[in-house]
Design a protein around this motif. Structure first.
Motif, PDB file in Angstrom:
ATOM      1  N   GLY A 136      36.692  19.979  39.045  1.00  0.00           N
ATOM      2  CA  GLY A 136      37.639  19.588  38.001  1.00  0.00           C
ATOM      3  C   GLY A 136      37.305  18.318  37.237  1.00  0.00           C
ATOM      4  N   ALA A 137      36.185  17.661  37.570  1.00  0.00           N
ATOM      5  CA  ALA A 137      35.817  16.478  36.785  1.00  0.00           C
ATOM      6  C   ALA A 137      34.917  16.897  35.625  1.00  0.00           C
ATOM      7  CB  ALA A 137      35.108  15.448  37.660  1.00  0.00           C
ATOM      8  N   TRP A 138      34.958  16.096  34.574  1.00  0.00           N
ATOM      9  CA  TRP A 138      34.109  16.390  33.415  1.00  0.00           C
ATOM     10  C   TRP A 138      33.417  15.131  32.958  1.00  0.00           C
ATOM     11  CZ3 TRP A 138      35.734  13.221  29.586  1.00  0.00           C
ATOM     12  CH2 TRP A 138      37.074  12.826  29.602  1.00  0.00           C
ATOM     13  N   THR A 139      32.360  15.339  32.214  1.00  0.00           N
ATOM     14  CA  THR A 139      31.707  14.209  31.572  1.00  0.00           C
ATOM     15  C   THR A 139      31.590  14.551  30.089  1.00  0.00           C
ATOM     16  OG1 THR A 139      29.849  12.674  31.733  1.00  0.00           O
ATOM     17  CG2 THR A 139      29.319  14.993  31.916  1.00  0.00           C
ATOM     18  N   ALA A 140      31.689  13.541  29.253  1.00  0.00           N
ATOM     19  CA  ALA A 140      31.513  13.758  27.816  1.00  0.00           C
ATOM     20  C   ALA A 140      30.251  13.013  27.387  1.00  0.00           C
ATOM     21  CB  ALA A 140      32.712  13.240  27.048  1.00  0.00           C
ATOM     22  N   VAL A 141      29.351  13.721  26.701  1.00  0.00           N
ATOM     23  CA  VAL A 141      28.120  13.112  26.209  1.00  0.00           C
ATOM     24  C   VAL A 141      28.038  13.390  24.706  1.00  0.00           C
ATOM     25  CG1 VAL A 141      25.598  13.062  26.396  1.00  0.00           C
ATOM     26  CG2 VAL A 141      26.969  13.487  28.435  1.00  0.00           C
ATOM     27  N   SER A 142      27.891  12.342  23.922  1.00  0.00           N
ATOM     28  CA  SER A 142      27.788  12.469  22.463  1.00  0.00           C
ATOM     29  C   SER A 142      28.899  13.349  21.882  1.00  0.00           C
ATOM     30  CB  SER A 142      26.427  13.045  22.067  1.00  0.00           C
ATOM     31  OG  SER A 142      25.395  12.270  22.594  1.00  0.00           O
ATOM     32  N   GLY A 143      30.122  13.173  22.378  1.00  0.00           N
ATOM     33  CA  GLY A 143      31.277  13.858  21.785  1.00  0.00           C
ATOM     34  C   GLY A 143      31.548  15.248  22.316  1.00  0.00           C
ATOM     35  N   GLU A 144      30.784  15.715  23.320  1.00  0.00           N
ATOM     36  CA  GLU A 144      31.022  17.054  23.886  1.00  0.00           C
ATOM     37  C   GLU A 144      31.331  16.949  25.376  1.00  0.00           C
ATOM     38  OE1 GLU A 144      27.964  19.981  22.993  1.00  0.00           O
ATOM     39  OE2 GLU A 144      28.601  21.222  24.694  1.00  0.00           O
TER      40      GLU A 144
ATOM     41  N   GLY B 266      35.936  11.880  33.200  1.00  0.00           N
ATOM     42  CA  GLY B 266      37.344  12.049  33.566  1.00  0.00           C
ATOM     43  C   GLY B 266      37.482  13.099  34.641  1.00  0.00           C
ATOM     44  N   HIS B 267      38.681  13.212  35.194  1.00  0.00           N
ATOM     45  CA  HIS B 267      38.901  14.148  36.305  1.00  0.00           C
ATOM     46  C   HIS B 267      40.307  14.735  36.200  1.00  0.00           C
ATOM     47  CE1 HIS B 267      38.846  16.071  40.053  1.00  0.00           C
ATOM     48  NE2 HIS B 267      38.619  15.064  40.880  1.00  0.00           N
ATOM     49  N   ASP B 268      40.392  16.028  35.890  1.00  0.00           N
ATOM     50  CA  ASP B 268      41.692  16.702  35.751  1.00  0.00           C
ATOM     51  C   ASP B 268      42.007  17.567  36.971  1.00  0.00           C
ATOM     52  OD1 ASP B 268      41.600  15.622  33.193  1.00  0.00           O
ATOM     53  OD2 ASP B 268      40.772  17.452  32.305  1.00  0.00           O
ATOM     54  N   GLY B 269      41.131  17.576  37.975  1.00  0.00           N
ATOM     55  CA  GLY B 269      41.334  18.468  39.125  1.00  0.00           C
ATOM     56  C   GLY B 269      41.958  17.733  40.300  1.00  0.00           C
ATOM     57  N   ASP B 270      41.692  18.259  41.494  1.00  0.00           N
ATOM     58  CA  ASP B 270      42.230  17.661  42.728  1.00  0.00           C
ATOM     59  C   ASP B 270      41.089  17.109  43.562  1.00  0.00           C
ATOM     60  OD1 ASP B 270      44.843  18.682  42.189  1.00  0.00           O
ATOM     61  OD2 ASP B 270      44.119  20.657  42.872  1.00  0.00           O
ATOM     62  N   GLY B 271      41.394  16.074  44.323  1.00  0.00           N
ATOM     63  CA  GLY B 271      40.441  15.559  45.309  1.00  0.00           C
ATOM     64  C   GLY B 271      39.367  14.697  44.683  1.00  0.00           C
ATOM     65  N   PRO B 272      38.681  13.943  45.541  1.00  0.00           N
ATOM     66  CA  PRO B 272      37.628  13.068  45.023  1.00  0.00           C
ATOM     67  C   PRO B 272      36.446  13.864  44.492  1.00  0.00           C
ATOM     68  CG  PRO B 272      37.571  13.093  47.420  1.00  0.00           C
ATOM     69  CD  PRO B 272      38.774  13.890  47.023  1.00  0.00           C
ATOM     70  N   PHE B 273      35.728  13.283  43.549  1.00  0.00           N
ATOM     71  CA  PHE B 273      34.583  13.952  42.924  1.00  0.00           C
ATOM     72  C   PHE B 273      33.399  12.983  42.977  1.00  0.00           C
ATOM     73  CE2 PHE B 273      31.903  15.827  39.801  1.00  0.00           C
ATOM     74  CZ  PHE B 273      32.263  17.168  39.712  1.00  0.00           C
ATOM     75  N   PHE B 274      32.283  13.469  43.505  1.00  0.00           N
ATOM     76  CA  PHE B 274      31.123  12.594  43.750  1.00  0.00           C
ATOM     77  C   PHE B 274      29.876  13.096  43.025  1.00  0.00           C
ATOM     78  CE2 PHE B 274      33.797  12.460  47.514  1.00  0.00           C
ATOM     79  CZ  PHE B 274      33.814  11.132  47.887  1.00  0.00           C
TER      80      PHE B 274
ATOM     81  N   MET C  40      32.007   7.850  42.444  1.00  0.00           N
ATOM     82  CA  MET C  40      33.185   8.662  42.750  1.00  0.00           C
ATOM     83  C   MET C  40      34.253   8.444  41.692  1.00  0.00           C
ATOM     84  SD  MET C  40      35.785   8.692  45.990  1.00  0.00           S
ATOM     85  CE  MET C  40      36.620   7.215  45.442  1.00  0.00           C
ATOM     86  N   ILE C  41      34.900   9.543  41.307  1.00  0.00           N
ATOM     87  CA  ILE C  41      36.045   9.450  40.404  1.00  0.00           C
ATOM     88  C   ILE C  41      37.183  10.263  41.026  1.00  0.00           C
ATOM     89  CG2 ILE C  41      35.130  11.316  38.920  1.00  0.00           C
ATOM     90  CD1 ILE C  41      36.379   9.775  36.531  1.00  0.00           C
ATOM     91  N   LEU C  42      38.395   9.728  40.928  1.00  0.00           N
ATOM     92  CA  LEU C  42      39.568  10.390  41.514  1.00  0.00           C
ATOM     93  C   LEU C  42      40.389  11.045  40.405  1.00  0.00           C
ATOM     94  CD1 LEU C  42      40.538   7.547  44.035  1.00  0.00           C
ATOM     95  CD2 LEU C  42      39.534   9.786  44.602  1.00  0.00           C
ATOM     96  N   PRO C  43      41.233  12.023  40.765  1.00  0.00           N
ATOM     97  CA  PRO C  43      42.040  12.716  39.753  1.00  0.00           C
ATOM     98  C   PRO C  43      42.824  11.738  38.876  1.00  0.00           C
ATOM     99  CG  PRO C  43      42.245  13.830  41.866  1.00  0.00           C
ATOM    100  CD  PRO C  43      41.439  12.587  42.115  1.00  0.00           C
ATOM    101  N   GLY C  44      42.779  11.967  37.585  1.00  0.00           N
ATOM    102  CA  GLY C  44      43.530  11.143  36.638  1.00  0.00           C
ATOM    103  C   GLY C  44      42.815   9.877  36.193  1.00  0.00           C
TER     104      GLY C  44
END
Ligand code: 1HN
Length: 355
Positions: free
Chosen positions: A125-133, A154-162, A100-104
């Motif tokens: 709203g969460a993102w993952t970066a792999v090899s610079g993308e 990272g997570h730029d949105g609202d609410g928990p992300f699983f 789980m990742i939370l906003p911010g």
């Protein structure tokens, strides 16, 4: 030719075993069962289901108030198979976790030899970066983080992300080849625009110059919408396999094989009321339904267990345990397994039917 007989009695043999045993670095092969006729002695994992909605989600939310991903490195609950005495593995060859990742928040950049996949459970709203993308993740999306590729979340949105994490840690561990490196900063640099790898390799085309020489797929994000649509088309066309319903594999488009060298991953559609035939394989499989409800009937003939599933549950089917799936409503299931590893080593086999 006849075997010559020896005069030793059982007591002499036992005395010998005791002396050999004392050396602590020798043992007689003939008193051990190293290679049994069937996998059962080796397979400690049990068929088991973990409930996201009613168990794991709340526990992980609670961890959100206890520890940050930066402190924890990753805020993950390990799925510990009840057959493993607390060892964090879901099956003999595979690891599974729920993250789980939370906003911010920031799950800092690192890389390691185990290959990882993510399957998105909930959030926006969460993102993952792999090899610079960077890539924004949505429920049902499949994402790979191949061996030794830098990745951070990272997570730029609202609410928990699983999401569910699937790794080949036990496979890497059996060779001993475990390496981990943290990036010196929280974030690894962005070197490519979002969407770059899908534009290069995800349109049934590829760059004309240069060649892809890594052992994994250059595509690292497989959106649910595209995979789901493909399954729907095949279902409408009536393409149903008695063991799989409609099942597609996530592939490396440059070679046509599994997306990563050690882990296979699939998405599968079972129409409402569909019941697969019983199937047995050496493959160790982790399932997670995305849509629909149903059950898995799993176990040796006469000792089957029936386990109901619903979206976001995670259930594990160990090597060589017979199972079948039943869909009470139309069901779409993600799964990952060690199939590609076993196939490369010449070990994979299956039995269709109750043989
Ligand atoms: C890992 O690196 C991640 O990068 C998730 O998100 C789960 C479980 C064990 C070892 C490394 C991640 C992990 C992991």
């Amino acid at each position: 030719m006849s075997d010559t007989t020896v005069q030793a009695n059982q007591a002499e043999r036992e005395a010998y075993y005791a002396r050999v045993g004392k050396t602590e670095h020798l043992s007689p092969l003939w008193t051990t069962t190293l290679v049994p006729p069937l996998p059962h002695l080796y397979v400690k994992a049990q068929p088991h289901l973990w409930d996201f909605d009613n168990e794991m989600r709340a526990l992980l939310l609670e961890a959100g108030g206890l520890i940050t991903p930066k402190e924890a490195n990753r805020r993950v609950l390990n799925l510990v198979n009840p057959g493993f005495n607390g060892q964090p593995k879901i099956l003999e060859s595979l690891y599974a976790g729920l993250q789980m990742i939370l906003p911010g928040e920031c799950a800092p950049a690192h890389k390691h030899t185990p290959s990882a996949l993510r399957f998105i459970m909930e959030g926006k709203g969460a993102w993952t970066a792999v090899s610079g993308e960077r890539s924004f993740m949505e429920p049902g999306d499949f994402i790979i983080t191949p061996s030794m590729t830098w990745h951070d979340h990272g997570h730029d949105g609202d609410g928990p992300f699983f999401w569910m994490d699937g790794l080949d840690i036990p496979i890497v561990g059996c060779f001993g080849a475990m390496f981990f490196e943290a990036y010196p900063q929280d974030r690894a640099p962005q070197t490519r625009e979002p969407g770059d790898s899908n534009a290069r390799y995800g349109a049934n085309m590829r760059p004309v110059t240069g060649s892809w020489d890594k052992p994994e797929s250059p595509i690292f994000h497989y959106p649910y919408s595209r995979s789901r649509e493909a399954l729907e088309t095949l279902r409408k066309n009536g393409e149903l396999d008695p063991y799989d319903g409609v099942k597609l594999e996530y592939i490396d488009p440059t070679r046509g094989g599994a997306a990563m060298p050690t882990i296979s991953a699939f998405l599968q559609l079972l129409p409402k009321g569909f019941r697969t035939e019983t199937y047995r394989t050496t493959e160790n499989i982790v399932f997670s339904p995305v849509e629909g409800i149903g059950k898995i009937v799993v176990g040796e003939p006469g000792a089957e267990k029936e386990i109901a599933f619903k979206p976001r549950d995670i259930f594990a089917v160990p090597c060589w345990v017979p199972f079948r799936l039943e869909a009470d409503s139309e069901a779409c299931l993600f799964s990952y397994s060690d199939r590609v590893s076993q196939q490369k080593l010449g070990l994979w086999r299956d039995v269709r039917g109750n043989a």
